[in-house]
Design an enzyme around this catalytic site. Structure first.
Site, PDB file in Angstrom:
ATOM      1  N   MET A   1      -1.845  28.475  90.037  1.00 30.32           N
ATOM      2  CA  MET A   1      -1.265  28.502  88.693  1.00 30.32           C
ATOM      3  C   MET A   1      -2.343  28.863  87.693  1.00 30.32           C
ATOM      4  O   MET A   1      -3.445  28.350  87.769  1.00 30.32           O
ATOM      5  CB  MET A   1      -0.702  27.127  88.351  1.00 30.32           C
ATOM      6  CG  MET A   1       0.768  27.046  88.591  1.00 30.32           C
ATOM      7  SD  MET A   1       1.195  27.302  90.303  1.00 30.32           S
ATOM      8  CE  MET A   1       0.853  25.708  90.956  1.00 30.32           C
ATOM      9  N   PHE A 386      -6.012  22.816  93.196  1.00 28.80           N
ATOM     10  CA  PHE A 386      -7.375  23.338  93.271  1.00 28.80           C
ATOM     11  C   PHE A 386      -7.344  24.802  93.692  1.00 28.80           C
ATOM     12  O   PHE A 386      -6.654  25.184  94.634  1.00 28.80           O
ATOM     13  CB  PHE A 386      -8.200  22.548  94.280  1.00 28.80           C
ATOM     14  CG  PHE A 386      -8.650  21.200  93.771  1.00 28.80           C
ATOM     15  CD1 PHE A 386      -8.149  20.667  92.601  1.00 28.80           C
ATOM     16  CD2 PHE A 386      -9.569  20.459  94.489  1.00 28.80           C
ATOM     17  CE1 PHE A 386      -8.562  19.431  92.140  1.00 28.80           C
ATOM     18  CE2 PHE A 386      -9.993  19.220  94.040  1.00 28.80           C
ATOM     19  CZ  PHE A 386      -9.488  18.702  92.866  1.00 28.80           C
ATOM     20  N   GLU A 387      -8.134  25.633  93.018  1.00 26.54           N
ATOM     21  CA  GLU A 387      -8.231  27.045  93.344  1.00 26.54           C
ATOM     22  C   GLU A 387      -9.698  27.451  93.365  1.00 26.54           C
ATOM     23  O   GLU A 387     -10.589  26.627  93.125  1.00 26.54           O
ATOM     24  CB  GLU A 387      -7.443  27.883  92.324  1.00 26.54           C
ATOM     25  CG  GLU A 387      -5.953  27.535  92.290  1.00 26.54           C
ATOM     26  CD  GLU A 387      -5.167  28.357  91.287  1.00 26.54           C
ATOM     27  OE1 GLU A 387      -5.692  29.382  90.816  1.00 26.54           O
ATOM     28  OE2 GLU A 387      -4.020  27.974  90.975  1.00 26.54           O
ATOM     29  N   GLY A 388      -9.950  28.723  93.653  1.00 30.05           N
ATOM     30  CA  GLY A 388     -11.308  29.256  93.600  1.00 30.05           C
ATOM     31  C   GLY A 388     -12.274  28.484  94.475  1.00 30.05           C
ATOM     32  O   GLY A 388     -12.033  28.266  95.655  1.00 30.05           O
TER      33      GLY A 388
END
Length: 601
Positions: A1, A386-388
């Site tokens: 998101m 959580f991303e990246g």
């Protein structure tokens, strides 16, 4: 998101097995497999879900061969426990024929091994080698096919290496008797049987799922779907090997809600609310969120720094959101939603919210700061977005069942602490991208393959460790490159086919990075929702409502499946998630209206 959208492109490399001739046996070596040519029927072999049979043609040599047929969620796994010598080298080989055939050894005490090939119409030899651990006295050798594929053949299966005992070795135990199965909840079954003399452990076999090793009866089988009938068989094990399987026993789980938290309708709509920013879609006050939304995830709680673990949440500034409500009005609206049966969670992360819990101090700060947000606003739980680099993995982490990377271990510990603090009503959801889940089918823990990011599949150890606490997993089926499905074909976002293939992987389970000894187990259908962007403005991979409905029809009714054939039918699939409530309003509520129409409001 995301606040600012970008495409996450993932190049995909096909997994490949290899064919090789095995090295010659040393003079003192022996073939330790019993009935490897299947001349004595299935004696010594245990085949999942009754999938194995002995045929007289075609054969590689002698008069018999094994024919095993995958069906549904079963991959036709036939196995045998073999007594071996510790700290010794062995060569495993078999002649095989079929669309997809796998050969492997598990429980080696070092590195479990496997090899596979596509060999329709011809016999070919699969070979692999391993060394046993310093205290390993038995290994399990196995062969299996693949989901949805035709029957395969195996013959002349051998395990060549040092003989641990010579003549007079102990014999495998007898098959267990008196097996009973009793449902104890919506997600668990209790099994009981008569103890077998000489058995040191038992193996539970269930409907093609990965075998479960237990020490004694009774045994609890968990992680099952509600209102579903399961069939079990049990075999006994000792140092000499594994017995034939017992007669089957079945049980039907009770009805009930999802994982941790529960309390959701049979089919739920999940949406993210831009509570701390507007993102061009306009601000939506909590009180104005339509009743269609069953779970509202507040986007976002963000860290004060990447490594601090300190999470803060504040409402959108008036300068950005002129119509923002006061904190008191916001809290009152949350209570009103909860009184109507809705769940409101704090979502941590997003594209800009990088969180790395690299130390125990950061872990503890994360727990205390998230708890403060939950308590202040009276929230129902936590969404992990959580991303990246938040779940950056060390290349040495090759087993999702035993992670060692601190950012992964500490996140698991922090969430378990929060769940223990708030109890069974705590709602836990996760919104990873396909890069961090399904791409683990090809790449998890395998290193930088020609520039491929080694974080692929990084969510797998977190999902696995928290699966008994997980209320919903809604993978983002967007902002993604092509991803290989269980049909070994690449699927691209934006149509029903992509959502069918990605969701089927979650509900069927899949081998991780081609390692068939490490199968990521299936989630319950009530734990799974499909994640989509609400409009073309919200993210790459927008799927028109008609295609969304085709995906739902295929997964829940086995219709409109197109070219992809699922490995089951899941009417209890929980529902849909979207980014976002704000963008859905921007698009005239098309996404939520379609959901209400499909599931009858």
């Amino acid at each position: 998101m995301r606040r600012t959208w970008s495409i996450l492109t993932a190049a995909a490399l096909a997994a490949a097995g290899f064919l090789a001739a095995g090295p010659p046996a040393a003079a003192a070596d022996a073939d330790l497999v019993r009935n490897g040519g299947f001349e004595a029927g299935l004696g010594g072999w245990s085949c999942s879900a009754g999938s194995g049979a002995v045929v007289t043609t075609p054969v590689h040599s002698g008069g018999s061969a094994l024919r095993a047929t995958p069906a549904g969620q079963d991959n036709a796994r036939c196995s045998q426990s073999v007594t071996v010598k510790p700290d010794s080298s062995y060569t495993l080989a078999a002649w095989v024929q079929g669309a997809y055939v796998y050969l492997g050894a598990s429980g080696t005490g070092t590195t479990d091994v496997s090899a596979w090939t596509q060999t329709p119409g011809a016999w070919k030899q699969l070979t692999t080698t391993f060394r046993t651990g310093p205290s390993t006295t038995s290994v399990t050798v196995y062969t299996h096919g693949w989901y949805g594929q035709p029957a395969h053949l195996t013959d002349d299966l051998t395990l060549i290496g040092p003989d641990p005992g010579g003549p007079g070795q102990p014999q495998p135990p007898a098959a267990p008797t008196g097996l009973t199965a009793t449902a104890t909840s919506s997600s668990s079954v209790s099994l009981n049987w008569t103890a077998v003399p000489g058995a040191t452990s038992y193996t539970v076999h269930r409907d093609g799922a990965a075998p479960l090793s237990v020490t004694s009866a009774p045994a609890a089988v968990t992680g099952l779907a509600a209102s579903t009938t399961y069939t079990f068989r049990v075999s006994a094990v000792n140092a000499a090997g594994e017995s034939p399987q017992s007669a089957p026993a079945s049980a039907t789980t009770t009805g009930g809600g999802g994982g941790g938290g529960g309390g959701l309708p049979a089919h739920a709509l999940v949406g993210y609310l831009h509570a701390s920013f507007a993102n061009g879609s306009g601000y939506v006050r909590m009180a104005d969120v339509p009743d269609s939304w069953d779970v509202v995830n507040l986007a976002f709680g963000e860290p004060t720094s990447v490594t601090s673990g300190d999470i803060r949440f504040r409402l959108c500034p008036v300068a950005e959101c002129p119509n923002v409500e006061s904190p008191a009005e916001f809290k009152a609206a949350i209570k009103a939603k909860q009184a109507a049966g809705k769940k409101v969670l704090i979502s941590i992360g997003g594209q800009n919210g990088q969180v790395q819990l690299a130390t125990t101090a950061a872990r503890d700060t994360f727990v205390s700061s998230v708890s403060k947000i939950i308590d202040e606003y009276g929230l129902d739980g936590l969404d992990i977005d959580f991303e990246g680099h938040s779940l950056s993995l060390a290349t040495g982490d090759t087993d999702f069942r035993a992670p060692t990377t601190p950012v992964v271990v500490n996140l698991i510990s922090a969430v378990k602490t929060l769940k223990a603090k708030y109890g069974p009503g705590f709602v836990l959801t996760m919104a990873p991208e396909t890069f961090f889940v399904q791409l683990g089918y090809q790449y998890y823990g395998s290193g930088p393959w020609g520039g491929q990011d080694p974080r692929a599949g990084a969510y797998l150890p977190v999902i696995h460790a928290l699966r008994d606490d997980l209320t919903l997993l809604h993978v983002q089926d967007y902002n993604s490159g092509p991803v290989m499905g269980l049909d070994n074909q690449y699927h691209s976002m934006g149509g029903a086919d992509f959502h069918i293939a990605m969701t089927d992987m979650l509900l069927t389970g899949f081998p991780v990075a081609g390692n068939t000894a490490r199968v990521f187990p299936a989630l319950r259908p009530d734990q799974v929702a499909i994640g989509l962007p609400a409009t073309t403005n919200a993210g790459n991979g927008h799927t028109p409502p008609a295609e969304v409905n085709k995906a739902l029809n295929c997964l829940t009714r086995k219709t409109d499946c197109g070219s992809y054939q699922t490995h089951g039918t899941w009417p209890a699939l929980r529902g849909l998630m979207t980014w976002s409530i704000n963008w859905d309003r921007f698009g005239g509520w098309e996404f939520s209206r379609n959901f209400d129409a499909y599931f009858g409001g």
